[in-house]
Design an enzyme around this catalytic site. Structure first.
Site, PDB file in Angstrom:
ATOM      1  N   CYS B  86       0.839  -1.210   0.000  1.00  0.00           N
ATOM      2  CA  CYS B  86       0.000   0.000   0.000  1.00  0.00           C
ATOM      3  C   CYS B  86       0.871   1.256   0.000  1.00  0.00           C
ATOM      4  CB  CYS B  86      -0.974  -0.035   1.171  1.00  0.00           C
ATOM      5  SG  CYS B  86      -2.298   1.173   1.002  1.00  0.00           S
ATOM      6  N   HIS B 203      -3.574  -5.463   1.131  1.00  0.00           N
ATOM      7  CA  HIS B 203      -2.857  -5.673   2.397  1.00  0.00           C
ATOM      8  C   HIS B 203      -2.804  -7.153   2.791  1.00  0.00           C
ATOM      9  CE1 HIS B 203      -2.428  -1.494   3.867  1.00  0.00           C
ATOM     10  NE2 HIS B 203      -3.516  -1.262   3.157  1.00  0.00           N
ATOM     11  N   GLU B 205      -0.971  -8.489   4.963  1.00  0.00           N
ATOM     12  CA  GLU B 205      -0.771  -8.616   6.416  1.00  0.00           C
ATOM     13  C   GLU B 205      -2.087  -8.494   7.179  1.00  0.00           C
ATOM     14  OE1 GLU B 205      -0.495  -5.969   4.767  1.00  0.00           O
ATOM     15  OE2 GLU B 205      -0.923  -4.197   5.987  1.00  0.00           O
TER      16      GLU B 205
END
Lengths: 84, 234
Positions: B86, B203, B205
């Site tokens: 990002c 994302h 994560e």
């Protein structure tokens, strides 16, 4: 007598052909308000740089370097500088 | 193997990345402060999501000149693995480690939702545990994720197989409707020519354990570990 600070105005604009979603939205709003003779809006940014009073030389060259390295992204933007 | 997660002022996914490495992968990980420049002893550097320096001027434009980035660029140029997520991806574009630039989303809106990504190249350190055609469900959260690159250069990007992920439907079709932000060729993630630098807007994560709604992102981190374990340099 104290020297007057030099000011430079930097204009950043999107390169031709690069999509400008903000410009498109503004143009549509203008049409809605009756300003339908505007066919295109391109958005951009303006920065005003004020130099130290003792700096009198190379103000244009320094401003251009600032535009190239920081204020504009050369992939999508062009710039112009104007001493005032 | 040891990861480093860079923290810029305004990073807000640094802890998420840290936790995935530590708790899910059980690997060593440390934070790197943006004013530090020591990146020695690391096998992979993560530039996390967030709004570095408030994203004033342009996303990532200020962060790319922070002290740590000089070391990250040198690390990458020496073949070190760097993944930008990002805002991290935006920083990699601004500093030129990856080609292209980000424009405002075509809707002009901040978009925060799960999207689908199709893996188009699994021969990279970041995707070797995936199969080409795999569809991953991973969230995006950005206003400036509309990837732009010149038409002629896009062909080169395609020829070099640098496009690792594209936005797609749940069944893997790459359509305009499945493109959340207007990115050219539905591009969601790209790598450099030498495959050691990778950036993606979604994302992973935030999608690395089932409790969070999807664990599809874990494969990306597992790929990095598998690559490092193989001992081959990029």
């Amino acid at each position: 007598m104290s020297q007057k600070s030099k000011k430079v105005v930097c204009h950043i604009s999107l390169k031709d052909g690069v999509l400008d979603p903000q410009g498109v939205t503004i143009r549509n709003a203008l049409a809605q308000l009756g300003f339908d003779d505007v066919v295109e809006v391109r958005s951009g940014k303006v920065f005003e740089l004020t130099f130290k009073p003792e700096v009198t030389n190379d103000v244009r060259a320094k401003s251009e370097e600032i535009c190239r390295r920081v204020l504009a992204n050369p992939v999508i933007e062009t710039f112009g500088v104007e001493e005032s | 193997m040891k990861f480093g997660v860079v923290t810029f002022p305004g990073s807000n996914c640094d802890y998420d990345s840290y936790m995935v490495i530590k708790d899910q992968l059980k690997k060593d990980v440390e934070f790197i402060w943006h004013k530090d420049s020591d990146v020695s002893g690391l096998d992979c550097i993560i530039l996390p999501g967030g709004f570095s320096y408030g994203d004033y001027l342009r996303t990532g434009a200020i962060a790319r000149y922070s002290p740590v980035m000089g070391s990250v660029i040198e690390y990458a140029n020496n073949g070190g693995l760097v993944i930008g997520i990002c805002n991290g991806f935006q920083i990699l574009l601004e500093c030129g480690l990856l080609p292209g630039a980000m424009l405002r989303n075509r809707s002009l809106q901040f978009i925060c939702k799960h999207v689908y990504l199709r893996c188009d190249n699994n021969e990279t350190p970041f995707s070797n545990r995936l199969n080409v055609g795999d569809v991953l469900k991973i969230p995006i959260a950005h206003t400036d994720g509309n990837y732009y690159w010149y038409q002629a250069d896009l062909e080169e990007l395609e020829c070099n197989r640098q496009i690792v992920f594209r936005y797609c439907t749940a069944t893997g079709e790459v359509t305009d409707k499945a493109n959340p932000n207007g990115s050219v060729n539905n591009i969601a993630g790209i790598c450099n020519k030498t495959r050691n630098v990778f950036g993606m807007m979604p994302h992973p994560e935030r999608a690395s354990e089932a409790l969070l709604g999807s664990a599809d992102g874990l494969g990306i981190f597992q790929s990095i570990v598998a690559y490092a374990a193989s001992g081959v340099t990029a």
